[in-house]
Design a protein around this motif. Structure first.
Motif: not given
Ligand SMILES: Nc1nc2c(ncn2[C@@H]2O[C@H](COP(=O)(O)OP(=O)(O)OP(=O)(O)O)[C@@H](O)[C@H]2O)c(=O)[nH]1
Ligand SMILES: [Mg+2]
Length: 315
Positions: A19, A21, A35, A71, A123, A138
């Motif tokens: 991810l 993030h 992430g 995920k 991530g 990622h």
């Protein structure tokens, strides 16, 4: 009907994606990259069980998938790993992969990895560094290839009952084990191998009757000779009811020889069956001619016990 050969496809789980993030809250509007990585996909395993009819489950369903990995989540949470899939198949199964590799399940409880789940992707938390504090990199999870699998069952019995049709093979199997297989007074009553377990745990396979030319595919026996190829001993049943037991014996011996040297050289116990149909003198005479170790009849408990004792000693 016993299913002894199937083709199926396996798909191990795909790895979950990593991810991208960034952490934010009221006090840290520009928190760092958090992430998480994706979870790994589930593996597919084969597990050996003693139920020889288990390949039946693949008659209609042919495609099997393990669960995908989850995920990655915020807060550097790794995604959930996919649940593994276990497929129960009978021990004695030979598994062939499309690349030609073969694996055999030899004991009950044995587990083999058939297809490995994909690794989860990374991530953006993984890519953070002093020089890259806001990475957007990622990776996606790995998607394992579909595997084409061919499973073939070779029965692993200790003792194989062979002989011409109508030679009392199935009747003896029923007497010596708890099997309750069909018996009748005509040739080729048995169409599929029957299995039975003796009190001491020895497994007997009774296969359809062999006839002249069986090793070339005549009759039903050919397909099943492979099942008795790996037994420790053969019990060759010759019926005392026959007009020419010596010829009967030789026909079957010739077929074993034509089929494979493995079968030809396997330890064989010759049994003169249906001994209740002749008098003692004739039984002795025929037994000598065919080298029978025993004369048995399903109506003579003593003879059945002798056969059972002899087999138990040998296995
Ligand atoms: N009198 C007598 N009849 C028997 C004996 N054993 C079997 N039979 C009969 O012989 C016939 C054939 O027996 P099965 O056990 O079906 O023979 P099989 O060798 O399994 O025959 P296939 O499956 O056709 O190869 C049946 O009618 C049985 O009842 C025996 O010891 N004595
Ligand atoms: Mg039979």
């Amino acid at each position: 009907m016993l299913v002894d050969e199937v083709k199926i496809t396996l798909q191990a789980g795909k790895g979950g994606d990593g991810l991208v993030h960034f952490y934010t809250d009221r006090w840290r509007p520009k928190g760092g990259p958090d992430g998480g990585n994706g979870g790994d996909g589930g593996n597919v395993y084969f597990r050996a069980v003693s139920d020889i009819s288990r390949l039946h489950q693949f008659r209609h369903q042919k495609n099997f998938e393990a669960q995908d990995g989850g995920k990655g989540g915020p807060n550097n949470c790794t995604g959930k790993n996919g649940v593994d899939l276990y497929l129960d198949i009978p021990y004695g199964s030979v598994i062939s992969y499309d690349n030609g590799t073969q694996v055999e399940l030899e004991t009950v409880g044995q587990i083999i990895l058939a297809s490995k789940g994909g690794r989860g992707g990374k991530g953006n938390h993984h890519y953070r560094s002093a020089t890259n504090q806001t990475p957007k990199e990622h990776t996606t999870g790995f998607s394992p290839p579909v595997k084409n699998i061919h499973i073939k069952l070779k029965l692993i019995a200790d003792i194989g009952f062979i002989g011409l049709p109508n030679a009392s093979k199935t009747s003896l199997l029923n007497e010596l084990t708890s099997a309750n297989a069909q018996v009748a007074n005509y040739a080729f009553t048995t169409l599929e191998p029957n299995l039975g377990v003796m009190k001491g745990g020895q497994i007997i396979a009774d296969i359809p009757g062999l006839i002249e030319g069986a090793s070339d595919g005549k009759g039903l026996g050919y397909k099943f000779l492979k099942h008795v190829e790996r037994t420790k001993i053969l019990v060759h049943c010759v019926s005392a009811e026959s007009a020419d037991p010596v010829a009967d014996y030789q026909v079957v011996r010739q077929e074993l020889k034509n089929y494979s040297s493995v079968l030809d050289s396997k330890t064989e116990i010759v049994v003169l069956t249906k001994s209740d149909l002749l008098d003692q003198k004739d039984i002795k005479k025929i037994s000598k001619k065919i080298g029978a170790a025993l004369a048995v009849s399903i109506v003579d408990d003593k003879s059945l016990k002798s056969l059972s004792d002899m087999l138990s000693k040998l296995i």
